[in-house]
Design a protein around this motif. Structure first.
Motif, PDB file in Angstrom:
ATOM      1  N   GLY A 101      64.245  71.265  55.283  1.00 30.93           N
ATOM      2  CA  GLY A 101      65.276  70.295  54.960  1.00 30.93           C
ATOM      3  C   GLY A 101      65.514  69.346  56.115  1.00 30.93           C
ATOM      4  N   ALA A 102      66.236  68.287  55.835  1.00 27.02           N
ATOM      5  CA  ALA A 102      66.601  67.339  56.884  1.00 27.02           C
ATOM      6  C   ALA A 102      67.532  68.009  57.880  1.00 27.02           C
ATOM      7  N   ALA A 103      67.551  67.480  59.100  1.00 24.21           N
ATOM      8  CA  ALA A 103      68.462  68.023  60.108  1.00 24.21           C
ATOM      9  C   ALA A 103      69.905  67.978  59.622  1.00 24.21           C
ATOM     10  N   ALA A 104      70.242  66.937  58.864  1.00 21.14           N
ATOM     11  CA  ALA A 104      71.606  66.802  58.351  1.00 21.14           C
ATOM     12  C   ALA A 104      71.983  67.920  57.392  1.00 21.14           C
ATOM     13  N   ALA A 105      70.995  68.607  56.847  1.00 20.57           N
ATOM     14  CA  ALA A 105      71.265  69.727  55.948  1.00 20.57           C
ATOM     15  C   ALA A 105      71.620  70.999  56.707  1.00 20.57           C
ATOM     16  N   GLY A 106      71.414  70.992  58.021  1.00 24.39           N
ATOM     17  CA  GLY A 106      71.777  72.161  58.827  1.00 24.39           C
ATOM     18  C   GLY A 106      70.775  73.284  58.781  1.00 24.39           C
ATOM     19  N   THR A 107      69.478  72.955  58.792  1.00 27.29           N
ATOM     20  CA  THR A 107      68.466  74.003  58.688  1.00 27.29           C
ATOM     21  C   THR A 107      68.512  74.989  59.850  1.00 27.29           C
ATOM     22  N   ALA A 108      68.772  74.496  61.063  1.00 31.40           N
ATOM     23  CA  ALA A 108      68.763  75.392  62.225  1.00 31.40           C
ATOM     24  C   ALA A 108      69.866  76.441  62.115  1.00 31.40           C
ATOM     25  N   GLY A 109      71.083  75.998  61.823  1.00 39.17           N
ATOM     26  CA  GLY A 109      72.179  76.943  61.687  1.00 39.17           C
ATOM     27  C   GLY A 109      71.978  77.889  60.520  1.00 39.17           C
ATOM     28  N   PHE A 110      71.412  77.379  59.430  1.00 41.33           N
ATOM     29  CA  PHE A 110      71.166  78.215  58.258  1.00 41.33           C
ATOM     30  C   PHE A 110      70.160  79.313  58.598  1.00 41.33           C
ATOM     31  N   ALA A 114      59.880  75.015  46.423  1.00 41.66           N
ATOM     32  CA  ALA A 114      60.510  76.092  47.189  1.00 41.66           C
ATOM     33  C   ALA A 114      60.824  77.293  46.306  1.00 41.66           C
ATOM     34  N   ASP A 115      60.773  78.471  46.919  1.00 41.96           N
ATOM     35  CA  ASP A 115      61.173  79.692  46.212  1.00 41.96           C
ATOM     36  C   ASP A 115      62.682  79.720  45.980  1.00 41.96           C
ATOM     37  N   HIS A 116      63.429  79.160  46.914  1.00 34.59           N
ATOM     38  CA  HIS A 116      64.892  79.122  46.816  1.00 34.59           C
ATOM     39  C   HIS A 116      65.355  77.703  47.138  1.00 34.59           C
ATOM     40  N   VAL A 117      66.188  77.143  46.282  1.00 34.20           N
ATOM     41  CA  VAL A 117      66.750  75.816  46.517  1.00 34.20           C
ATOM     42  C   VAL A 117      68.262  75.969  46.645  1.00 34.20           C
ATOM     43  N   ILE A 118      68.787  75.488  47.765  1.00 34.54           N
ATOM     44  CA  ILE A 118      70.210  75.620  48.047  1.00 34.54           C
ATOM     45  C   ILE A 118      70.808  74.227  48.208  1.00 34.54           C
ATOM     46  N   ARG A 119      71.796  73.935  47.406  1.00 34.98           N
ATOM     47  CA  ARG A 119      72.479  72.636  47.515  1.00 34.98           C
ATOM     48  C   ARG A 119      73.555  72.748  48.597  1.00 34.98           C
ATOM     49  N   VAL A 120      73.509  71.815  49.564  1.00 34.37           N
ATOM     50  CA  VAL A 120      74.372  71.951  50.743  1.00 34.37           C
ATOM     51  C   VAL A 120      75.190  70.681  51.005  1.00 34.37           C
ATOM     52  N   ASP A 121      75.533  69.955  49.956  1.00 36.28           N
ATOM     53  CA  ASP A 121      76.269  68.715  50.171  1.00 36.28           C
ATOM     54  C   ASP A 121      77.763  68.949  50.413  1.00 36.28           C
ATOM     55  N   ARG A 122      78.235  70.176  50.235  1.00 36.85           N
ATOM     56  CA  ARG A 122      79.615  70.518  50.571  1.00 36.85           C
ATOM     57  C   ARG A 122      79.591  71.536  51.703  1.00 36.85           C
ATOM     58  N   PRO A 123      79.778  71.113  52.937  1.00 39.95           N
ATOM     59  CA  PRO A 123      79.673  72.032  54.078  1.00 39.95           C
ATOM     60  C   PRO A 123      80.556  73.263  53.901  1.00 39.95           C
ATOM     61  N   GLY A 124      79.937  74.437  54.117  1.00 42.79           N
ATOM     62  CA  GLY A 124      80.655  75.689  53.961  1.00 42.79           C
ATOM     63  C   GLY A 124      80.723  76.201  52.552  1.00 42.79           C
ATOM     64  N   HIS A 125      80.196  75.424  51.604  1.00 36.57           N
ATOM     65  CA  HIS A 125      80.254  75.806  50.191  1.00 36.57           C
ATOM     66  C   HIS A 125      78.873  75.597  49.555  1.00 36.57           C
ATOM     67  N   PRO A 126      77.883  76.407  49.928  1.00 35.88           N
ATOM     68  CA  PRO A 126      76.535  76.227  49.355  1.00 35.88           C
ATOM     69  C   PRO A 126      76.525  76.592  47.872  1.00 35.88           C
ATOM     70  N   ALA A 127      75.493  76.125  47.207  1.00 32.27           N
ATOM     71  CA  ALA A 127      75.298  76.456  45.796  1.00 32.27           C
ATOM     72  C   ALA A 127      73.811  76.708  45.572  1.00 32.27           C
ATOM     73  N   VAL A 128      73.503  77.767  44.869  1.00 34.37           N
ATOM     74  CA  VAL A 128      72.125  78.117  44.550  1.00 34.37           C
ATOM     75  C   VAL A 128      71.699  77.378  43.288  1.00 34.37           C
ATOM     76  N   VAL A 129      70.549  76.715  43.375  1.00 35.06           N
ATOM     77  CA  VAL A 129      69.995  76.026  42.210  1.00 35.06           C
ATOM     78  C   VAL A 129      68.982  76.957  41.577  1.00 35.06           C
ATOM     79  N   ASP A 130      69.327  77.523  40.408  1.00 32.74           N
ATOM     80  CA  ASP A 130      68.439  78.438  39.706  1.00 32.74           C
ATOM     81  C   ASP A 130      67.671  77.682  38.643  1.00 32.74           C
ATOM     82  N   ALA A 131      66.347  77.900  38.589  1.00 36.69           N
ATOM     83  CA  ALA A 131      65.534  77.264  37.557  1.00 36.69           C
ATOM     84  C   ALA A 131      65.900  77.838  36.207  1.00 36.69           C
TER      85      ALA A 131
END
Length: 207
Positions: free
Chosen positions: A33-42, A190-207
């Motif tokens: 993901g982009a750095a703005a998505a917080g990949t390192a912290g995740f 990706a095996d797992h897609v996580i929506r992270v547009d609300r910091p601290g409130h992730p959401a799992v995108v299930d196919a």
């Protein structure tokens, strides 16, 4: 497509369980993901849940696998095509991190190959990962390049959210991410897609 809200703690546990359920000598996991998505912290947040499950972890950041400045800045310091095509040393990542963790590999990985600040090798020692160990690699543009990851997570900032969360000095990279989503569609790979547009409130995108 179904999107389900989840706490960060429960999400880390779910992902750690998914990784722990895989049976290989070593495991190679990408957090894309982009750095703005917080990949390192995740990715950092997955370390302890994996260790609790008996999995030793080595962290690798793509910031440590950039190419020398002479190659990154060949077409200027803010060229999105260079960022997309030649900024990161994917061949080096494969050689020094991913291939050594194939089933017939040595188990020895190099946490970083290049220091962008000094523009030279950091001269780190290789780390031997015990069997059942996991390498967690985070950074942008990791999918669709044929890298041999065993599990992949994509942190998704849809549309305008990516632009809104990207700091002004890094906004020149946005066309590269537009191209990535158009050409690679990481949210489908990706095996797992996580929506992270609300910091601290992730959401799992299930196919």
């Amino acid at each position: 497509m179904r999107v389900r809200a989840i706490t960060p703690e429960k999400l880390a546990g779910e992902l750690a369980d998914a990784v722990d359920g895989m049976r290989r000598r070593w495991l190679r996991v990408a957090v894309d993901g982009a750095a703005a998505a917080g990949t390192a912290g995740f990715a950092d947040g997955l370390v302890e849940p994996l260790r609790v499950r008996g999995r030793e972890v080595v962290r690798v950041r793509m910031d440590g696998y950039v190419r020398p400045a002479s190659l990154r800045f060949e077409h200027g310091r803010d060229d999105p095509d260079s960022f997309y095509e030649s900024w990161f040393d994917l061949a080096g990542l494969r050689r020094e991190v991913l291939d050594p963790l194939a089933d017939d590999g040595t188990g020895q990985v190099l946490p970083a190959l290049w220091d962008a600040a000094t523009d030279r090798s950091p001269r780190l020692d290789r780390v031997r990962l015990p069997e059942r160990g996991v390498v967690l690699v985070d950074g942008p543009l990791l999918l669709g390049a044929g890298l041999p990851f065993d599990r992949t997570v994509h942190l998704w900032l849809p549309g305008a959210s990516l632009a809104r969360h990207t700091p002004e000095p890094e906004r020149w990279t946005l066309p590269a991410f537009d191209r990535y989503h158009a050409e690679v569609a990481p949210e489908r790979l990706a095996d797992h897609v996580i929506r992270v547009d609300r910091p601290g409130h992730p959401a799992v995108v299930d196919a």
